[in-house]
Design a protein around this motif. Structure first.
Motif, short mmCIF file in Angstrom:
data_model
loop_
_atom_site.label_atom_id
_atom_site.label_comp_id
_atom_site.label_asym_id
_atom_site.label_seq_id
_atom_site.Cartn_x
_atom_site.Cartn_y
_atom_site.Cartn_z
N ARG A 137 84.44 109.78 19.66
CA ARG A 137 83.20 110.62 19.53
C ARG A 137 82.52 111.25 20.65
NH1 ARG A 137 80.94 113.61 14.93
NH2 ARG A 137 79.18 114.57 15.81
N ASP A 138 82.47 110.30 21.62
CA ASP A 138 81.95 110.64 22.88
C ASP A 138 82.60 111.72 23.40
OD1 ASP A 138 84.05 108.93 23.50
OD2 ASP A 138 83.38 108.22 25.28
N ILE A 139 83.93 111.88 23.66
CA ILE A 139 84.52 112.96 24.00
C ILE A 139 84.31 114.21 23.13
CG2 ILE A 139 86.88 113.77 24.52
CD1 ILE A 139 87.92 110.90 24.98
N SER A 140 84.34 114.07 22.03
CA SER A 140 83.83 115.28 21.21
C SER A 140 82.53 115.79 21.63
CB SER A 140 83.83 114.75 19.68
OG SER A 140 83.68 115.82 18.79
N ASN A 141 81.59 114.99 21.76
CA ASN A 141 80.34 115.32 22.10
C ASN A 141 80.15 115.93 23.37
OD1 ASN A 141 79.29 114.30 19.69
ND2 ASN A 141 78.71 112.30 20.80
N GLU A 142 80.99 115.58 24.28
CA GLU A 142 80.93 116.09 25.76
C GLU A 142 81.93 117.45 25.73
OE1 GLU A 142 80.49 116.64 29.80
OE2 GLU A 142 79.60 114.98 28.26
N ILE A 143 82.78 117.53 24.84
CA ILE A 143 83.15 118.88 24.87
C ILE A 143 82.19 119.82 24.14
CG2 ILE A 143 85.07 120.28 23.41
CD1 ILE A 143 86.96 117.69 23.39
N ALA A 144 81.60 119.56 23.21
CA ALA A 144 80.52 120.66 22.78
C ALA A 144 79.57 120.66 23.70
CB ALA A 144 79.75 119.77 21.70
N SER A 145 79.17 119.93 24.53
CA SER A 145 78.10 120.11 25.72
C SER A 145 78.91 120.80 26.84
CB SER A 145 77.56 118.58 26.09
OG SER A 145 76.94 118.96 27.45
N ARG A 146 79.89 120.31 27.36
CA ARG A 146 80.67 121.07 28.66
C ARG A 146 80.92 122.36 28.35
NH1 ARG A 146 84.34 117.63 32.76
NH2 ARG A 146 82.65 116.09 32.01
N PHE A 147 81.61 122.73 26.97
CA PHE A 147 82.02 124.11 26.72
C PHE A 147 81.12 124.90 26.26
CE2 PHE A 147 85.73 121.52 27.47
CZ PHE A 147 86.47 122.08 28.70
N GLY A 148 79.98 124.40 25.59
CA GLY A 148 78.96 125.14 24.96
C GLY A 148 79.22 125.67 23.39
N VAL A 149 80.07 124.74 22.87
CA VAL A 149 80.27 125.01 21.55
C VAL A 149 79.78 124.18 20.66
CG1 VAL A 149 82.63 125.97 22.13
CG2 VAL A 149 82.39 123.51 21.63
N THR A 150 79.39 124.69 19.24
CA THR A 150 78.77 123.69 18.34
C THR A 150 79.85 122.66 17.80
OG1 THR A 150 77.47 125.29 17.55
CG2 THR A 150 77.63 123.49 15.94
N HIS A 151 79.66 121.63 17.74
CA HIS A 151 80.75 120.59 17.23
C HIS A 151 81.05 120.94 15.92
CE1 HIS A 151 82.62 117.08 15.92
NE2 HIS A 151 81.98 116.90 14.75
N GLN A 152 82.37 120.96 15.53
CA GLN A 152 82.76 121.24 14.15
C GLN A 152 84.28 120.44 13.96
OE1 GLN A 152 82.43 124.83 12.15
NE2 GLN A 152 81.44 125.48 14.03
#
Length: 129
Positions: free
Chosen positions: A84-99
């Protein structure tokens, strides 16, 4: 019956012999830096999958059945329940809403395309390359 078995089976084996995708498992935050660097040479697709969700499982199987882009894109697979930490970082780093499920296309270090649920489609991804 095999249709229902494929949809609802508990198997999460990404290396299934019928799978046309040679997934790179995304299991470490440091890999995001590698993905950004790699995306400057070749586009990278990240598939974020929830192992607890039947909709995510169906989207994954459909995408795997349609995928024929191995020479055009490097595919990464994220088990977002385990990482989940990687998923959260993807959302933050790439500026996308987590889905979940979610497919992102990374080019030049940026997310240039992201879709979720029933919008995940290998043909549509091909059009974004």
């Amino acid at each position: 019956m095999s249709f229902l078995k494929n949809i609802f089976s508990g198997s999460e084996n990404q290396n299934d012999s019928s799978n046309k995708i040679n997934w790179n498992p995304l299991t470490d935050l440091g890999q995001l830096n590698d993905i950004i660097a790699l995306s400057n040479e070749k586009p990278v697709a990240i598939f974020k999958h929830s192992t607890r969700c039947s909709v995510s499982r169906m989207a994954l199987k459909q995408f795997e059945n349609e995928f024929d882009l191995s020479d055009k894109v490097t595919p990464y697979f994220l088990d977002l329940i385990a990482y989940r930490d990687i998923s959260n970082e993807i959302a933050s780093r790439f500026g996308v809403t987590h889905q979940s499920p979610q497919l992102l296309l990374i080019k030049g270090g940026k997310s240039v395309y992201n879709v979720s649920h029933s919008d995940i489609d290998a043909e549509a991804l091909k059009g974004k390359l």
